[in-house]
Enzyme design. Structure first.
Site, PDB file in Angstrom:
ATOM      1  N   ASP A 142       1.486  14.124   2.590  1.00 48.59           N
ATOM      2  CA  ASP A 142       0.184  13.920   3.223  1.00 48.59           C
ATOM      3  C   ASP A 142       0.050  14.848   4.431  1.00 48.59           C
ATOM      4  OD1 ASP A 142      -0.279  11.887   1.433  1.00 48.59           O
ATOM      5  OD2 ASP A 142       0.370  10.304   2.813  1.00 48.59           O
TER       6      ASP A 142
HETATM    7  N1  URA Z   1       4.359   8.746   0.581  1.00 44.75           N
HETATM    8  C1  URA Z   1       3.282   8.756   1.406  1.00 44.75           C
HETATM    9  O1  URA Z   1       2.647   7.747   1.608  1.00 44.75           O
HETATM   10  N2  URA Z   1       2.946   9.929   1.980  1.00 44.75           N
HETATM   11  C2  URA Z   1       3.630  11.070   1.808  1.00 44.75           C
HETATM   12  O2  URA Z   1       3.274  12.090   2.379  1.00 44.75           O
HETATM   13  C3  URA Z   1       4.750  11.042   0.956  1.00 44.75           C
HETATM   14  C4  URA Z   1       5.094   9.865   0.349  1.00 44.75           C
END
Ligand code: URA
Length: 243
Positions: free
Chosen positions: A103
């Site tokens: 993310d």
């Molecule tokens: N899980 C999440 O919620 N975000 C990420 O960036 C990676 C795994």
């Protein structure tokens, strides 16, 4: 590979540009000026020199990036900066792509590879490639959370497999934990914590399969994988190493 195609793939110019460049005598292969753009060259072994400078002609590369917060995991975006902005343009030209996504606000280990098949296999749910995250959440964690993660969690559109939750610190206002999952669904870690009543306030990935984030790699920096790291990845993917 034809010399002009090699040069285009390396992002040196359009087909027309590189053909002009070659015909002008600006390109040498293995120390010899080469004026034929269609000359067949072994791009895996040949030494390339363009306008007097050595050019790294490798088309197969694998990169470990320490992703900072604030960048999208995407090859390109019209409006926002992406992780590709941290790498020299040649990595984009040769098709080095992120393996999965982190993310925008997640930091840590992101792998990029030019090998599409390796990329695909490492993400395949059947491969069970472990990913390890350090999460900070907005409340305490205890054995009930560890059990819930171990049993697997219903996230609405899918049920997350059992995951290992190791509590690192816990106080009434916040906790930190290490989470090991082998799946990689969208927002998976955040959604798993939501399912047990906690909100992730910080998320960092420290391991992807056999790769551990290099402690010597500052945030926003990258390096190519070592031979041992590459071999370990191909082993996990049950593949012959592409050269
Ligand atoms: N899980 C999440 O919620 N975000 C990420 O960036 C990676 C795994």
């Amino acid at each position: 590979m034809r010399l002009d195609r090699w040069l285009v793939t390396l992002g040196i110019g359009s087909r027309k540009d590189v053909q002009r460049l070659v015909r002008s005598g600006a390109v040498a292969v293995n120390g010899q000026m080469e004026k034929d753009p269609g000359k067949l060259t072994d791009e895996k072994t040949a030494r390339l020199n363009v306008s007097g400078s050595e050019v790294d002609g490798r088309l197969m590369r694998h990169v470990m990036l320490h992703k900072p917060a604030g960048l999208l995991t995407a090859a390109r975006d019209k409006k926002q900066p992406t992780i590709m902005d941290l790498l020299p343009e040649v990595y984009q030209s040769i098709g080095c792509m992120p393996v999965g996504r982190l993310d925008k606000d997640t930091t840590g280990l992101l792998l990029l590879t030019c090998d599409g098949e390796l990329n695909h296999r490492l993400l395949s749910p059947q491969r069970h490639v472990d990913k390890v995250y350090i999460a900070r959440v907005d409340g305490p964690l205890d054995a009930s959370h560890v059990d819930a993660f171990a049993r697997g969690l219903d996230l609405g559109d899918f049920t997350a497999d059992g995951a290992l939750l190791e509590i690192l610190t816990s106080s009434p206002g916040e906790a930190t934990a290490k989470v090991t999952v082998h799946e990689g669904k969208f927002h998976q870690i955040k959604r798993m914590f939501e399912a047990v009543g906690r909100t992730v306030t910080q998320l960092h990935r420290e391991r992807f399969g056999p790769l551990v984030l290099d402690e010597a790699l500052p945030v926003g920096q990258w390096r190519e994988l070592t031979e041992d790291e590459i071999a370990a990845l191909y082993r996990d993917a049950c593949m012959e190493e592409a050269k």
